[in-house]
Scaffold this active site. Structure first.
Site, PDB file in Angstrom:
ATOM      1  N   LYS A 155      39.039  37.204  29.202  1.00 54.86           N
ATOM      2  CA  LYS A 155      38.438  35.881  29.348  1.00 54.86           C
ATOM      3  C   LYS A 155      37.352  35.728  28.302  1.00 54.86           C
ATOM      4  O   LYS A 155      36.705  36.707  27.904  1.00 54.86           O
ATOM      5  CB  LYS A 155      37.816  35.739  30.754  1.00 54.86           C
ATOM      6  CG  LYS A 155      37.030  34.459  30.986  1.00 54.86           C
ATOM      7  CD  LYS A 155      36.365  34.462  32.358  1.00 54.86           C
ATOM      8  CE  LYS A 155      35.497  33.224  32.534  1.00 54.86           C
ATOM      9  NZ  LYS A 155      34.840  33.175  33.841  1.00 54.86           N
ATOM     10  N   GLU A 204      23.931  29.114  40.031  1.00 50.52           N
ATOM     11  CA  GLU A 204      24.351  30.515  39.871  1.00 50.52           C
ATOM     12  C   GLU A 204      23.175  31.474  39.796  1.00 50.52           C
ATOM     13  O   GLU A 204      22.323  31.373  38.912  1.00 50.52           O
ATOM     14  CB  GLU A 204      25.214  30.670  38.618  1.00 50.52           C
ATOM     15  CG  GLU A 204      25.783  32.065  38.452  1.00 50.52           C
ATOM     16  CD  GLU A 204      26.891  32.127  37.423  1.00 50.52           C
ATOM     17  OE1 GLU A 204      27.207  33.240  36.965  1.00 50.52           O
ATOM     18  OE2 GLU A 204      27.450  31.076  37.074  1.00 50.52           O
TER      19      GLU A 204
END
Length: 402
Positions: A155, A204
Site C-alpha cells: 500500500k 485518528e
C-alpha cells in the site's frame, strides 16, 4: 511559550524526549492528585518527515518539530478545571510574581466574548492551486496501483494539496468552533506560528500512553455519507463488504501489530473492523490497546509507529521513497504526530488529518488516499474531495458548491 524544543530528522522523537526529560527533572515530579493532562505539558507537532522546510515554504514557521511548554494552560477534566503557569527566568516584569501573571492573564480571558457559538460562514472560497492536479493524480494513482499489483509493496498513500482564496481574512476562531460542533468525535486542534495557523479536526489517534498501558487505532478504508440513516447504513455495509477497503485496512492493522508485538506484554486488537461515521465520510476502524513490558514513554512508542501505513504505506521505506519522488510537495506537519506530552512522559499524539494552514485570506488544505492494487483514480479523487469538506465548510463556501 516558556520553553520549547525544536528537533529534526529521524532522531527527533528521541531528541525531544531527552530535552523534555532534562526540563522535568528540574520541575520535579507531578502531583499524584493531578489527572492526566494537567500540569506542565509540551504541546505541538513533530512533522511528517522531520525535514526542515525551506524558507519560502508554507511550513517554514513551523519547523521540522516544535514542542512548546506554554506559560499558561487551562485544562478542564471530569474532576474540575485546572490552571498551570510556567514562568521562564527574566520573563516576568520587575516586581511581578508568577501568580500575578496568572491573575493578569485570567482577567484578560474573563473579558473575552461570552458567546463562543459557531457562526454560519458565507465567504466564497476559490481554488487557486492544487498539487497534483486531477490529470497528474490519475497518472500517479495508476503508477502506485501498478507497483502494488506487481508485489513491490502492499500500500502507498498519495496526498494532494489544495490552495483556496477568500475575498476577506478567514476567521480561524470561528472555524475551530464550527469544527468542534460538526466533528464531536474528532480531536480539534490549532497551532499558531508567525502569521499562520495549522488547524484541523482529526479522527485518528497515533498513540496514547498511561504508564505501561497504551491505546492506538487503525483507520483506513473510506466511503461517503448517505442522505439519511438508511443511506448511511447502506454505504457502511458496502464499505464493510469492499475487498479493496478491507485489504487497505488489513495492511494498517498488520503493520501496527508487527511494530508493537515485540515490546508488548499484552496486545488486544478488535477481531473485525467497524464503521466510524463522521460528518462527511465513513471509515473502517479497528481499536488496539495493550501494555508494554517496560515503560517506554509516549515519544518512544510514537517513533515505532509513525508513519503508519494509514498515512505512509507498507513497506514503509519503499512507500516513503515513492511519496518523496512523486507527490511533489512538502507535507510539513500534515499526517504527522501532533498533541501533548506530560511531565511523566505520558500523553496523547494524534495524526494531523482533515487539516490545513490558514494565512489571512488563503487556506492550504491537505487530503490523502490509500492506494492498493485495485484502486480506481476517479474514486480516489472523489474520496480526497470528500475528506477536504470538513475544513472547507468550517472556513467558507466553495464557489462551485450548489
Amino acid at each position: 511559550r516558556a520553553w520549547a524544543v525544536d528537533a529534526e530528522g529521524d532522531g527527533r522523537f528521541g531528541a525531544a524526549a531527552d530535552a523534555w526529560r532534562a526540563v522535568t527533572d528540574v520541575l520535579g515530579p507531578d502531583d499524584p492528585a493531578w489527572p492526566s493532562g494537567v500540569g506542565p505539558l509540551l504541546m505541538g507537532g513533530l512533522g511528517f518527515t522531520g525535514r526542515v522546510p525551506a524558507v519560502d515554504e508554507i511550513w517554514a514557521p513551523f519547523g521540522a518539530t516544535s514542542l512548546v511548554l506554554p506559560e499558561f494552560i487551562a485544562a478542564q477534566t471530569g474532576g474540575g478545571a485546572w490552571i498551570t503557569t510556567t514562568t521562564a527566568d527574566g520573563v516576568a516584569a520587575p516586581g511581578m510574581r508568577p501568580w500575578d501573571r496568572v491573575l493578569a492573564r485570567g482577567r484578560e480571558l474573563a473579558h473575552a466574548p461570552a458567546a463562543m457559538v459557531a457562526r454560519p460562514v458565507s465567504l466564497p472560497l476559490t481554488v487557486v492551486g492544487e498539487q497534483p492536479d486531477e490529470a497528474l493524480w490519475r497518472r500517479t494513482v495508476g503508477l502506485f496501483a501498478g507497483a502494488v499489483g506487481r508485489g513491490r509493496l502492499d500500500k502507498v498513500v498519495l496526498a494532494r494539496r489544495v490552495v483556496l482564496s477568500s475575498p476577506a481574512d478567514l476567521d480561524v476562531e470561528n472555524a475551530l468552533r464550527r469544527l468542534a460542533a460538526s466533528a464531536p468525535e474528532s480531536t480539534v486542534f490549532a497551532f499558531h506560528r508567525g502569521d499562520r495557523t495549522f488547524i484541523g479536526a482529526t479522527p485518528e489517534r497515533l498513540i496514547r500512553t498511561d504508564g505501561r498501558a497504551f491505546r492506538t487505532v487503525a483507520i483506513a478504508g473510506s466511503v461517503g455519507r448517505g442522505g439519511d440513516a438508511a443511506g448511511d447504513a447502506a454505504l457502511a455495509a458496502d464499505l464493510l463488504a469492499s475487498e479493496k477497503d478491507r485489504e487497505e485496512h488489513a495492511v494498517v492493522v498488520a503493520a501496527i501489530r508487527e511494530r508493537l508485538a515485540p515490546i508488548s506484554e499484552r496486545l488486544a486488537i478488535e477481531p473485525e473492523p467497524r464503521v466510524l461515521t463522521l460528518r462527511h465520510v465513513q471509515h473502517l476502524i479497528t481499536e488496539i490497546e495493550g501494555t508494554v513490558h517496560e515503560r517506554e514513554g509516549l515519544l518512544a512508542l510514537a517513533e515505532r509507529l509513525h508513519p503508519t501505513p494509514a498515512v505512509g504505506g507498507e513497506p514503509r521505506d519503499l512507500a516513503l521513497s515513492l511519496i518523496d519522488e512523486h507527490e511533489g510537495f512538502d507535507r510539513g506537519w500534515y499526517a504527522g504526530p501532533i498533541g501533548w506530552l506530560g511531565a511523566d512522559g505520558d500523553g496523547e499524539l494524534m495524526v494531523a488529518l482533515r487539516s490545513g494552514i490558514v494565512q489571512r485570506t488563503r487556506a492550504t488544505l491537505f487530503a490523502g488516499c490509500g492506494i492498493v492494487a485495485d484502486s480506481d483514480p476517479t474514486r480516489e479523487w472523489d474520496e480526497s474531495r470528500m475528506k477536504l469538506r470538513a475544513v472547507i465548510s468550517a472556513l467558507g463556501r466553495p464557489v462551485d458548491e450548489r
